[in-house]
Design a protein around this motif. Structure first.
Motif, PDB file in Angstrom:
ATOM      1  N   VAL A  10       1.213 -50.385  43.157  1.00  0.00           N
ATOM      2  CA  VAL A  10       1.592 -49.013  42.800  1.00  0.00           C
ATOM      3  C   VAL A  10       3.104 -48.838  42.919  1.00  0.00           C
ATOM      4  CG1 VAL A  10       1.278 -46.562  43.294  1.00  0.00           C
ATOM      5  CG2 VAL A  10      -0.656 -48.133  43.557  1.00  0.00           C
ATOM      6  N   ALA A  11       3.652 -49.301  44.028  1.00  0.00           N
ATOM      7  CA  ALA A  11       5.097 -49.166  44.255  1.00  0.00           C
ATOM      8  C   ALA A  11       5.889 -49.841  43.147  1.00  0.00           C
ATOM      9  CB  ALA A  11       5.471 -49.766  45.613  1.00  0.00           C
ATOM     10  N   SER A  12       5.459 -51.016  42.741  1.00  0.00           N
ATOM     11  CA  SER A  12       6.143 -51.741  41.666  1.00  0.00           C
ATOM     12  C   SER A  12       6.104 -50.945  40.362  1.00  0.00           C
ATOM     13  CB  SER A  12       5.484 -53.105  41.476  1.00  0.00           C
ATOM     14  OG  SER A  12       6.067 -53.798  40.407  1.00  0.00           O
ATOM     15  N   ALA A  13       4.945 -50.376  40.040  1.00  0.00           N
ATOM     16  CA  ALA A  13       4.812 -49.579  38.813  1.00  0.00           C
ATOM     17  C   ALA A  13       5.684 -48.326  38.857  1.00  0.00           C
ATOM     18  CB  ALA A  13       3.355 -49.195  38.596  1.00  0.00           C
ATOM     19  N   LEU A  14       5.910 -47.807  40.061  1.00  0.00           N
ATOM     20  CA  LEU A  14       6.715 -46.588  40.222  1.00  0.00           C
ATOM     21  C   LEU A  14       8.199 -46.899  40.463  1.00  0.00           C
ATOM     22  CD1 LEU A  14       4.293 -44.595  42.567  1.00  0.00           C
ATOM     23  CD2 LEU A  14       4.583 -44.307  40.093  1.00  0.00           C
ATOM     24  N   ASN A  15       8.528 -48.183  40.543  1.00  0.00           N
ATOM     25  CA  ASN A  15       9.905 -48.625  40.809  1.00  0.00           C
ATOM     26  C   ASN A  15      10.437 -48.119  42.146  1.00  0.00           C
ATOM     27  OD1 ASN A  15      10.329 -50.183  38.410  1.00  0.00           O
ATOM     28  ND2 ASN A  15      10.507 -48.247  37.295  1.00  0.00           N
ATOM     29  N   ILE A  16       9.570 -48.203  43.158  1.00  0.00           N
ATOM     30  CA  ILE A  16       9.980 -47.857  44.519  1.00  0.00           C
ATOM     31  C   ILE A  16       9.507 -48.981  45.444  1.00  0.00           C
ATOM     32  CG2 ILE A  16       9.960 -45.361  44.146  1.00  0.00           C
ATOM     33  CD1 ILE A  16       7.219 -45.259  45.551  1.00  0.00           C
ATOM     34  N   SER A  17       9.947 -48.956  46.680  1.00  0.00           N
ATOM     35  CA  SER A  17       9.515 -49.983  47.626  1.00  0.00           C
ATOM     36  C   SER A  17       8.089 -49.686  48.099  1.00  0.00           C
ATOM     37  CB  SER A  17      10.460 -50.034  48.823  1.00  0.00           C
ATOM     38  OG  SER A  17      10.312 -48.873  49.614  1.00  0.00           O
ATOM     39  N   GLN A  18       7.438 -50.733  48.566  1.00  0.00           N
ATOM     40  CA  GLN A  18       6.091 -50.570  49.114  1.00  0.00           C
ATOM     41  C   GLN A  18       6.137 -49.650  50.331  1.00  0.00           C
ATOM     42  OE1 GLN A  18       4.973 -52.175  52.284  1.00  0.00           O
ATOM     43  NE2 GLN A  18       3.058 -51.060  52.052  1.00  0.00           N
ATOM     44  N   LYS A  19       7.189 -49.757  51.106  1.00  0.00           N
ATOM     45  CA  LYS A  19       7.330 -48.925  52.307  1.00  0.00           C
ATOM     46  C   LYS A  19       7.430 -47.445  51.925  1.00  0.00           C
ATOM     47  CE  LYS A  19       9.802 -48.783  56.665  1.00  0.00           C
ATOM     48  NZ  LYS A  19      10.738 -49.469  57.535  1.00  0.00           N
ATOM     49  N   ALA A  20       8.229 -47.145  50.885  1.00  0.00           N
ATOM     50  CA  ALA A  20       8.361 -45.749  50.437  1.00  0.00           C
ATOM     51  C   ALA A  20       7.019 -45.205  49.976  1.00  0.00           C
ATOM     52  CB  ALA A  20       9.384 -45.655  49.311  1.00  0.00           C
ATOM     53  N   TYR A  21       6.280 -46.031  49.224  1.00  0.00           N
ATOM     54  CA  TYR A  21       4.968 -45.572  48.764  1.00  0.00           C
ATOM     55  C   TYR A  21       4.026 -45.352  49.942  1.00  0.00           C
ATOM     56  CZ  TYR A  21       0.478 -45.103  46.657  1.00  0.00           C
ATOM     57  OH  TYR A  21      -0.759 -44.612  46.331  1.00  0.00           O
ATOM     58  N   SER A  22       4.087 -46.233  50.935  1.00  0.00           N
ATOM     59  CA  SER A  22       3.190 -46.083  52.085  1.00  0.00           C
ATOM     60  C   SER A  22       3.466 -44.771  52.828  1.00  0.00           C
ATOM     61  CB  SER A  22       3.303 -47.274  53.034  1.00  0.00           C
ATOM     62  OG  SER A  22       4.512 -47.261  53.749  1.00  0.00           O
ATOM     63  N   TYR A  23       4.731 -44.336  52.857  1.00  0.00           N
ATOM     64  CA  TYR A  23       5.048 -43.041  53.468  1.00  0.00           C
ATOM     65  C   TYR A  23       4.346 -41.900  52.733  1.00  0.00           C
ATOM     66  CZ  TYR A  23       8.852 -45.137  56.240  1.00  0.00           C
ATOM     67  OH  TYR A  23       9.587 -45.891  57.114  1.00  0.00           O
ATOM     68  N   TYR A  24       4.328 -41.966  51.400  1.00  0.00           N
ATOM     69  CA  TYR A  24       3.636 -40.927  50.617  1.00  0.00           C
ATOM     70  C   TYR A  24       2.141 -40.943  50.941  1.00  0.00           C
ATOM     71  CZ  TYR A  24       7.824 -41.008  47.592  1.00  0.00           C
ATOM     72  OH  TYR A  24       9.095 -40.966  47.099  1.00  0.00           O
ATOM     73  N   GLU A  25       1.587 -42.148  50.967  1.00  0.00           N
ATOM     74  CA  GLU A  25       0.153 -42.289  51.182  1.00  0.00           C
ATOM     75  C   GLU A  25      -0.261 -41.763  52.557  1.00  0.00           C
ATOM     76  OE1 GLU A  25      -2.271 -46.122  51.149  1.00  0.00           O
ATOM     77  OE2 GLU A  25      -1.878 -45.819  49.013  1.00  0.00           O
ATOM     78  N   ARG A  26       0.567 -41.943  53.544  1.00  0.00           N
ATOM     79  CA  ARG A  26       0.253 -41.478  54.903  1.00  0.00           C
ATOM     80  C   ARG A  26       0.687 -40.032  55.128  1.00  0.00           C
ATOM     81  NH1 ARG A  26       2.652 -46.619  56.534  1.00  0.00           N
ATOM     82  NH2 ARG A  26       4.341 -45.394  57.410  1.00  0.00           N
ATOM     83  N   GLY A  27       1.331 -39.433  54.139  1.00  0.00           N
ATOM     84  CA  GLY A  27       1.773 -38.049  54.284  1.00  0.00           C
ATOM     85  C   GLY A  27       3.003 -37.894  55.151  1.00  0.00           C
ATOM     86  N   GLU A  28       3.729 -38.987  55.381  1.00  0.00           N
ATOM     87  CA  GLU A  28       4.920 -38.934  56.228  1.00  0.00           C
ATOM     88  C   GLU A  28       6.156 -38.450  55.468  1.00  0.00           C
ATOM     89  OE1 GLU A  28       5.518 -42.593  58.357  1.00  0.00           O
ATOM     90  OE2 GLU A  28       3.418 -42.686  58.950  1.00  0.00           O
ATOM     91  N   ARG A  29       6.127 -38.605  54.161  1.00  0.00           N
ATOM     92  CA  ARG A  29       7.217 -38.108  53.310  1.00  0.00           C
ATOM     93  C   ARG A  29       6.617 -37.470  52.072  1.00  0.00           C
ATOM     94  NH1 ARG A  29      11.519 -42.850  53.780  1.00  0.00           N
ATOM     95  NH2 ARG A  29      12.136 -42.452  55.911  1.00  0.00           N
ATOM     96  N   GLU A  30       7.355 -36.528  51.510  1.00  0.00           N
ATOM     97  CA  GLU A  30       6.918 -35.863  50.284  1.00  0.00           C
ATOM     98  C   GLU A  30       7.713 -36.394  49.100  1.00  0.00           C
ATOM     99  OE1 GLU A  30       7.135 -31.648  50.695  1.00  0.00           O
ATOM    100  OE2 GLU A  30       5.779 -31.608  52.399  1.00  0.00           O
ATOM    101  N   PRO A  31       7.018 -36.777  48.044  1.00  0.00           N
ATOM    102  CA  PRO A  31       7.734 -37.252  46.858  1.00  0.00           C
ATOM    103  C   PRO A  31       8.436 -36.105  46.145  1.00  0.00           C
ATOM    104  CG  PRO A  31       5.377 -37.164  46.431  1.00  0.00           C
ATOM    105  CD  PRO A  31       5.576 -36.823  47.880  1.00  0.00           C
ATOM    106  N   SER A  32       9.476 -36.448  45.409  1.00  0.00           N
ATOM    107  CA  SER A  32      10.155 -35.448  44.580  1.00  0.00           C
ATOM    108  C   SER A  32       9.212 -35.018  43.457  1.00  0.00           C
ATOM    109  CB  SER A  32      11.417 -36.055  43.968  1.00  0.00           C
ATOM    110  OG  SER A  32      11.062 -37.067  43.027  1.00  0.00           O
ATOM    111  N   ILE A  33       9.566 -33.969  42.773  1.00  0.00           N
ATOM    112  CA  ILE A  33       8.751 -33.510  41.645  1.00  0.00           C
ATOM    113  C   ILE A  33       8.651 -34.601  40.585  1.00  0.00           C
ATOM    114  CG2 ILE A  33       8.645 -31.859  39.736  1.00  0.00           C
ATOM    115  CD1 ILE A  33       9.815 -29.779  41.698  1.00  0.00           C
TER     116      ILE A  33
END
Length: 108
Positions: free
Chosen positions: A21-44
């Motif tokens: 998923v992270a690769s498809a979104l052009n972000i790091s796996q760590k950044a995506y994991s933050y979204y998945e765990r609700g630790e960070r909110e993605p931009s619009i």
């Protein structure tokens, strides 16, 4: 944004890893994991990319809609769920058969 914890469910339904998923979104796996765990909110913009990736509405991701799909019957929902579990090769075969059936129906 606790509703984004459903990202894990969507990802697992699709059979992808966080890295996929992270690769498809052009972000790091760590950044995506933050979204998945609700630790960070993605931009619009990222929210839109995520919704496009999973073929769901942004409103579904935000918890404003109960159904992840636009008003589908139970049969349509089940077909989509099965289709998403197929390999790309199998999806191609299904799409070819649908095109053949559509052509046959147009000739009637």
């Amino acid at each position: 944004m606790n509703n984004l914890e459903l990202l894990k469910e969507l990802r697992q339904e699709k059979g992808d890893t966080q890295s996929d998923v992270a690769s498809a979104l052009n972000i790091s796996q760590k950044a995506y994991s933050y979204y998945e765990r609700g630790e960070r909110e993605p931009s619009i913009d990222m929210l839109i990319q995520i919704s496009n990736y999973f073929n769901v509405t942004v409103d579904y991701l935000l918890g404003r809609e109960k159904s992840k799909y636009y008003e589908l019957s139970e049969d349509e929902y089940n077909l989509i769920k099965k289709y998403r579990m197929l390999s790309e090769r199998s999806k191609g075969k299904i799409n070819e058969r649908i095109d053949i059936i559509k052509e046959m129906e147009c000739k009637k």
